[in-house]
Design a protein around this motif. Structure first.
Motif, PDB file in Angstrom:
ATOM      1  N   THR A 136      41.445  42.698  35.223  1.00 46.10           N
ATOM      2  CA  THR A 136      40.749  41.479  34.920  1.00 46.10           C
ATOM      3  C   THR A 136      39.733  41.357  33.616  1.00 46.10           C
ATOM      4  O   THR A 136      38.555  41.535  33.651  1.00 46.10           O
ATOM      5  CB  THR A 136      39.634  41.021  36.109  1.00 46.10           C
ATOM      6  OG1 THR A 136      38.863  42.304  36.497  1.00 46.10           O
ATOM      7  CG2 THR A 136      40.335  41.198  37.089  1.00 46.10           C
ATOM      8  N   TYR A 159      36.818  39.622  32.827  1.00 45.20           N
ATOM      9  CA  TYR A 159      35.241  39.667  33.546  1.00 45.20           C
ATOM     10  C   TYR A 159      34.792  41.246  33.519  1.00 45.20           C
ATOM     11  O   TYR A 159      33.646  41.509  34.187  1.00 45.20           O
ATOM     12  CB  TYR A 159      35.418  39.145  34.963  1.00 45.20           C
ATOM     13  CG  TYR A 159      36.000  37.755  34.939  1.00 45.20           C
ATOM     14  CD1 TYR A 159      35.113  36.856  34.590  1.00 45.20           C
ATOM     15  CD2 TYR A 159      37.333  37.564  35.368  1.00 45.20           C
ATOM     16  CE1 TYR A 159      35.628  35.425  34.382  1.00 45.20           C
ATOM     17  CE2 TYR A 159      37.804  36.468  35.252  1.00 45.20           C
ATOM     18  CZ  TYR A 159      36.811  35.329  35.022  1.00 45.20           C
ATOM     19  OH  TYR A 159      37.402  33.960  34.701  1.00 45.20           O
ATOM     20  N   TYR A 186      33.943  40.687  52.532  1.00 40.40           N
ATOM     21  CA  TYR A 186      34.538  39.396  52.146  1.00 40.40           C
ATOM     22  C   TYR A 186      35.489  39.090  53.603  1.00 40.40           C
ATOM     23  O   TYR A 186      36.289  39.882  53.654  1.00 40.40           O
ATOM     24  CB  TYR A 186      35.399  39.392  50.837  1.00 40.40           C
ATOM     25  CG  TYR A 186      34.762  39.698  49.711  1.00 40.40           C
ATOM     26  CD1 TYR A 186      33.861  38.381  49.261  1.00 40.40           C
ATOM     27  CD2 TYR A 186      34.610  40.699  49.056  1.00 40.40           C
ATOM     28  CE1 TYR A 186      33.200  38.438  48.182  1.00 40.40           C
ATOM     29  CE2 TYR A 186      33.891  40.802  47.547  1.00 40.40           C
ATOM     30  CZ  TYR A 186      33.133  39.691  47.225  1.00 40.40           C
ATOM     31  OH  TYR A 186      32.299  39.516  46.276  1.00 40.40           O
ATOM     32  N   GLY A 187      35.179  37.851  53.803  1.00 41.03           N
ATOM     33  CA  GLY A 187      36.144  37.359  54.861  1.00 41.03           C
ATOM     34  C   GLY A 187      36.245  37.832  56.264  1.00 41.03           C
ATOM     35  O   GLY A 187      36.878  37.611  57.173  1.00 41.03           O
ATOM     36  N   GLU A 192      35.315  35.043  58.399  1.00 41.96           N
ATOM     37  CA  GLU A 192      36.193  33.883  58.307  1.00 41.96           C
ATOM     38  C   GLU A 192      37.155  33.657  59.269  1.00 41.96           C
ATOM     39  O   GLU A 192      37.743  34.317  59.614  1.00 41.96           O
ATOM     40  CB  GLU A 192      37.015  34.143  56.888  1.00 41.96           C
ATOM     41  CG  GLU A 192      36.264  33.311  55.996  1.00 41.96           C
ATOM     42  CD  GLU A 192      37.024  33.042  54.353  1.00 41.96           C
ATOM     43  OE1 GLU A 192      36.604  32.417  53.594  1.00 41.96           O
ATOM     44  OE2 GLU A 192      37.876  33.990  54.370  1.00 41.96           O
ATOM     45  N   GLN A 222      33.645  33.238  51.432  1.00 34.21           N
ATOM     46  CA  GLN A 222      33.353  34.181  50.668  1.00 34.21           C
ATOM     47  C   GLN A 222      32.828  33.939  49.358  1.00 34.21           C
ATOM     48  O   GLN A 222      32.231  34.802  48.884  1.00 34.21           O
ATOM     49  CB  GLN A 222      34.792  35.248  50.455  1.00 34.21           C
ATOM     50  CG  GLN A 222      35.878  34.229  49.854  1.00 34.21           C
ATOM     51  CD  GLN A 222      37.134  35.263  49.877  1.00 34.21           C
ATOM     52  OE1 GLN A 222      36.910  36.071  48.665  1.00 34.21           O
ATOM     53  NE2 GLN A 222      37.715  35.328  50.744  1.00 34.21           N
ATOM     54  N   LEU A 260      29.889  36.348  46.844  1.00 37.92           N
ATOM     55  CA  LEU A 260      30.061  36.700  45.541  1.00 37.92           C
ATOM     56  C   LEU A 260      28.685  36.297  44.581  1.00 37.92           C
ATOM     57  O   LEU A 260      28.036  37.057  43.825  1.00 37.92           O
ATOM     58  CB  LEU A 260      31.422  35.992  44.684  1.00 37.92           C
ATOM     59  CG  LEU A 260      32.106  36.814  43.559  1.00 37.92           C
ATOM     60  CD1 LEU A 260      32.455  38.010  44.017  1.00 37.92           C
ATOM     61  CD2 LEU A 260      33.311  35.913  43.321  1.00 37.92           C
ATOM     62  N   PRO A 313      31.922  35.305  38.253  1.00 36.62           N
ATOM     63  CA  PRO A 313      33.338  34.980  38.016  1.00 36.62           C
ATOM     64  C   PRO A 313      33.708  33.813  38.952  1.00 36.62           C
ATOM     65  O   PRO A 313      33.119  33.725  39.999  1.00 36.62           O
ATOM     66  CB  PRO A 313      34.010  36.288  38.074  1.00 36.62           C
ATOM     67  CG  PRO A 313      33.045  37.159  38.667  1.00 36.62           C
ATOM     68  CD  PRO A 313      31.924  36.706  39.097  1.00 36.62           C
ATOM     69  N   PRO A 314      34.556  32.895  38.232  1.00 29.99           N
ATOM     70  CA  PRO A 314      35.142  31.981  39.086  1.00 29.99           C
ATOM     71  C   PRO A 314      35.873  32.455  40.548  1.00 29.99           C
ATOM     72  O   PRO A 314      36.279  33.689  40.283  1.00 29.99           O
ATOM     73  CB  PRO A 314      36.034  31.239  38.162  1.00 29.99           C
ATOM     74  CG  PRO A 314      36.003  31.865  36.782  1.00 29.99           C
ATOM     75  CD  PRO A 314      35.179  33.122  36.902  1.00 29.99           C
ATOM     76  N   ALA A 340      38.853  34.959  40.750  1.00 31.67           N
ATOM     77  CA  ALA A 340      39.218  35.390  39.359  1.00 31.67           C
ATOM     78  C   ALA A 340      39.171  36.807  39.470  1.00 31.67           C
ATOM     79  O   ALA A 340      40.048  37.675  38.596  1.00 31.67           O
ATOM     80  CB  ALA A 340      38.164  34.945  38.315  1.00 31.67           C
ATOM     81  N   VAL A 341      38.492  37.557  40.241  1.00 35.85           N
ATOM     82  CA  VAL A 341      38.312  39.033  40.329  1.00 35.85           C
ATOM     83  C   VAL A 341      38.860  39.357  41.946  1.00 35.85           C
ATOM     84  O   VAL A 341      38.791  38.557  42.719  1.00 35.85           O
ATOM     85  CB  VAL A 341      37.003  39.868  40.194  1.00 35.85           C
ATOM     86  CG1 VAL A 341      36.526  39.573  38.549  1.00 35.85           C
ATOM     87  CG2 VAL A 341      36.192  38.948  41.232  1.00 35.85           C
ATOM     88  N   PRO A 342      39.711  40.474  42.102  1.00 35.58           N
ATOM     89  CA  PRO A 342      40.290  40.667  43.473  1.00 35.58           C
ATOM     90  C   PRO A 342      38.984  41.052  44.159  1.00 35.58           C
ATOM     91  O   PRO A 342      37.964  41.847  44.020  1.00 35.58           O
ATOM     92  CB  PRO A 342      40.942  42.137  43.355  1.00 35.58           C
ATOM     93  CG  PRO A 342      40.621  42.643  41.771  1.00 35.58           C
ATOM     94  CD  PRO A 342      40.101  41.481  41.025  1.00 35.58           C
ATOM     95  N   THR A 343      39.150  40.477  45.613  1.00 36.82           N
ATOM     96  CA  THR A 343      38.119  40.728  46.650  1.00 36.82           C
ATOM     97  C   THR A 343      38.494  41.689  47.668  1.00 36.82           C
ATOM     98  O   THR A 343      40.074  42.090  47.497  1.00 36.82           O
ATOM     99  CB  THR A 343      37.666  39.513  47.210  1.00 36.82           C
ATOM    100  OG1 THR A 343      38.942  39.204  47.988  1.00 36.82           O
ATOM    101  CG2 THR A 343      37.119  38.361  46.253  1.00 36.82           C
ATOM    102  N   CYS A 344      37.733  42.460  48.513  1.00 37.74           N
ATOM    103  CA  CYS A 344      38.220  43.187  49.410  1.00 37.74           C
ATOM    104  C   CYS A 344      39.191  42.661  50.419  1.00 37.74           C
ATOM    105  O   CYS A 344      40.154  43.413  50.808  1.00 37.74           O
ATOM    106  CB  CYS A 344      37.004  43.799  50.084  1.00 37.74           C
ATOM    107  SG  CYS A 344      35.851  44.902  49.115  1.00 37.74           S
TER     108      CYS A 344
END
Ligand SMILES: [Zn+2]
Lengths: 73, 167
Positions: A29, A32, A69-70, A73, B25, B29, B77-78, B81-85
């Motif tokens: 990435t 970023y 995350y998630g 969800e 999520q 972030l 970051p949008p 755009a970056v990997p999440t868990c």
């Protein structure tokens, strides 16, 4: 010339830019990633114009989210 | 600055996992930036940590002393755009390793013992079994929230922004 990338000494070409190093190191990435050279932040807009010098110490600081995350969800 | 009860109620909801999770999520972030800004404004210490796959990082932010979260990562970051868990996964034990280190920092902050990670980013690469303590640049220079001339002077209501997107 020799530079230090994430604590590791590397031989790189003269005139290498921060952007060039990002590509060479296949940084994840790259849009970023935060870069510091000799303990100074490099503005992302200047990656392509910032030429590295012999002895520079470069660090890549990666944006990392949390661990939840998630989950809900 | 002091927050009104209404603001506290509204912003604190961001940092309750359940609430954040229900709404998706993206906010978590952004919550890192929200929490950072709140801590800088209130001059409260903040333990930041992030984990993904086999990697983790942490730092301790002491507003006015070391760099804040925005000094390092200017803005969220949008989304995607970056990997999440969730997409990239994370090894469960990583939460234990990095979480325990955060707890250690909290113990040191409370007792005043030792040296905190203020001004450093500690990174952990489980595959290489390698810890690195990276010295960070000094705080403030050009930072939107903790420089001497901040451009962010009140909390950004990311919840509102997210809702507006939906309409
Ligand atoms: Zn800052």
């Amino acid at each position: 010339m020799k530079i230090i990338v994430a604590g590791v000494k590397k031989e790189v070409a003269e005139g290498l830019t921060v952007q060039g190093l990002i590509e060479q190191e296949q940084v994840e990435t790259p849009e970023y990633v935060t870069v510091s050279v000799n303990e100074e932040f490099i503005e992302s807009g200047t990656f392509a114009s910032h030429v590295l010098k012999d002895g520079d110490e470069v660090e890549f600081l990666y944006f990392m989210g949390g661990g939840a995350y998630g989950i809900y969800e | 600055m002091a927050f009104t009860n209404e603001q506290l109620e509204r912003y604190s909801r961001h940092i309750i996992l359940k609430e954040i999770g229900v709404k998706g999520q993206k906010k978590l972030l952004n919550a890192k930036f929200l929490i950072n800004d709140a801590c800088v404004m209130e001059k409260k210490p903040l333990s930041h940590a992030g984990i993904i796959r086999f990697k983790g990082q942490l730092t301790t932010i002491l507003p006015g002393e070391g760099p804040c979260y925005r000094c390092i990562f200017q803005s969220p970051p949008p989304k995607d755009a970056v990997p999440t868990c969730k997409e990239a996964g994370v090894i469960g034990a990583m939460g234990g390793v990095i979480g325990s280190l955060q707890a250690m920092e909290a113990v040191k902050y409370i007792t005043g013992a030792g040296e905190l990670l203020s001004g450093y980013l500690l990174t952990y690469d489980a595959l290489k079994m390698e810890f690195r303590k990276i010295k960070l640049p000094p705080r403030g220079k050009g930072c939107a929230v903790c420089s001497d001339t901040p451009t962010i002077t009140k909390l950004i209501d990311y919840e509102q922004a997210a809702c507006e997107l939906k309409h």
